[in-house]
Enzyme design. Sequence first.
Site, PDB file in Angstrom:
ATOM      1  N   HIS A  19      -7.433  -5.935   0.985  1.00 47.45           N
ATOM      2  CA  HIS A  19      -6.235  -5.110   1.222  1.00 47.45           C
ATOM      3  C   HIS A  19      -5.438  -5.560   2.449  1.00 47.45           C
ATOM      4  CE1 HIS A  19      -4.061  -1.461   0.159  1.00 47.45           C
ATOM      5  NE2 HIS A  19      -4.046  -1.070   1.418  1.00 47.45           N
ATOM      6  N   ASP A  25     -10.210  -5.462  -3.130  1.00 47.55           N
ATOM      7  CA  ASP A  25      -9.563  -4.471  -2.265  1.00 47.55           C
ATOM      8  C   ASP A  25     -10.427  -3.207  -2.256  1.00 47.55           C
ATOM      9  OD1 ASP A  25      -7.892  -2.346  -1.398  1.00 47.55           O
ATOM     10  OD2 ASP A  25      -6.101  -3.443  -2.036  1.00 47.55           O
ATOM     11  N   SER A  40       0.839  -1.199   0.000  1.00 46.70           N
ATOM     12  CA  SER A  40       0.000   0.000   0.000  1.00 46.70           C
ATOM     13  C   SER A  40       0.876   1.253   0.000  1.00 46.70           C
ATOM     14  CB  SER A  40      -0.972  -0.065   1.188  1.00 46.70           C
ATOM     15  OG  SER A  40      -2.005   0.863   1.005  1.00 46.70           O
TER      16      SER A  40
HETATM   17  N1  LIG Z   1      -6.637   2.304  10.292  1.00 49.03           N
HETATM   18  C1  LIG Z   1      -7.535   2.096   9.232  1.00 49.03           C
HETATM   19  C2  LIG Z   1      -7.024   1.118   8.211  1.00 49.03           C
HETATM   20  C3  LIG Z   1      -5.625   1.401   7.786  1.00 49.03           C
HETATM   21  C4  LIG Z   1      -5.079   0.275   6.929  1.00 49.03           C
HETATM   22  O1  LIG Z   1      -5.813  -0.446   6.273  1.00 49.03           O
HETATM   23  N2  LIG Z   1      -3.769   0.145   6.947  1.00 49.03           N
HETATM   24  C5  LIG Z   1      -3.148  -0.879   6.174  1.00 49.03           C
HETATM   25  C6  LIG Z   1      -2.280  -0.216   5.150  1.00 49.03           C
HETATM   26  S1  LIG Z   1      -3.257   0.859   4.131  1.00 49.03           S
HETATM   27  C7  LIG Z   1      -2.157   1.658   3.113  1.00 49.03           C
HETATM   28  O2  LIG Z   1      -1.095   2.053   3.334  1.00 49.03           O
HETATM   29  C8  LIG Z   1      -2.362  -1.798   7.068  1.00 49.03           C
HETATM   30  O3  LIG Z   1      -1.416  -2.431   6.656  1.00 49.03           O
HETATM   31  N3  LIG Z   1      -2.783  -1.862   8.329  1.00 49.03           N
HETATM   32  C9  LIG Z   1      -2.079  -2.602   9.361  1.00 49.03           C
HETATM   33  C10 LIG Z   1      -2.532  -3.996   9.613  1.00 49.03           C
HETATM   34  O4  LIG Z   1      -1.856  -4.649  10.448  1.00 49.03           O
HETATM   35  O5  LIG Z   1      -3.484  -4.476   9.021  1.00 49.03           O
HETATM   36  C11 LIG Z   1      -8.792   1.574   9.797  1.00 49.03           C
HETATM   37  O6  LIG Z   1      -8.800   1.448  11.013  1.00 49.03           O
HETATM   38  O7  LIG Z   1      -9.681   1.307   9.023  1.00 49.03           O
END
Ligand SMILES: N[C@@H](CCC(=O)N[C@@H](CSC=O)C(=O)NCC(=O)O)C(=O)O
EC number: 3.1.2.12
Length: 281
Positions: A259, A226, A150
């Site tokens: 995603h 995604d 991402s």
């Molecule tokens: N915090 C948000 C969601 C944020 C999210 O989906 N982060 C992804 C990367 S998105 C793009 O850079 C991620 O890798 N999150 C960490 C994980 O461990 O999943 C929400 O709360 O919706």
Amino acid sequence: MSLQQLSANKVFGGQHVRYEHQSTVLNCSMQFAVYLPPQVELGKPLPVLYWLSGLTCNDENFMQKAGALKAAAELGLVIVAPDTSPRGASVPDDPEGAWDFGLGAGFYVNATQAPWAKHYQMYDYVVKELPALIEKHLPVSDKRSISGHSMGGHGALICALREPQRYQSVSAFAPVCQPTQCPWGEKAFSHYLGAERETWGEWDASVLMAQATQHLPMLVDQGDADNFLVEQLKPAALQDAAKRAGYPLTSRLQPGYDHSYYFIASFIDEHLRFHAQALKA
Ligand SMILES: N[C@@H](CCC(=O)N[C@@H](CSC=O)C(=O)NCC(=O)O)C(=O)O
């Protein structure tokens, strides 16, 4: 530059180690994680895969959730996972505390604007300062590859496209392919880089790819389920740029995947094998 060890855990015959150090380019203390596979015992310097995580992550998400360490142990790959932004009480954050900008969202660029420029120099950190530190203190060679997810997929692509001589290969999961044309990128770039949009292109993988003269093996995976695909990620922009530039991009659309780290875990072994081949060539 010295490293302070925070923790160490044996896993698949190797060691997962977390370190803290003072970063000169970021003007703050930083933490990162390293996986050292069992082959370090053989005494030969090992190649390194740098993993750049996405929004809201720190050095721990990938190591805990990607399921990468068994394959890394088999392949003899060191993996380094840095944090995603500078950290600490003196580091400015999104004034509204949003998760897509500021802390946890450095976007792997070198900020030029106040108050961000004092700390938000994540490109120089992941491309220069951190590899120099790793190569000084750990049993690694100067053979590097880079990957990410991402925001971190965008980071991996721009590092490899801007300084291909530093890497053997690049891959990405669901990268932000055209940050100059999507809400996450426009928000981050307008703050970190300022209002003059013509300066943003030097941090946009699709722009950089159209100008690329040196090519690396490049693999991109994207899930078609995604929820960020259409608005934020825009893989077609990268594919079009690759076509125009004759860049050998392998870009795959994976049916049903979202995603999350479940998607990354499903294909990380293939990415590690892809990098291992380039690193050992
Ligand atoms: N915090 C948000 C969601 C944020 C999210 O989906 N982060 C992804 C990367 S998105 C793009 O850079 C991620 O890798 N999150 C960490 C994980 O461990 O999943 C929400 O709360 O919706």
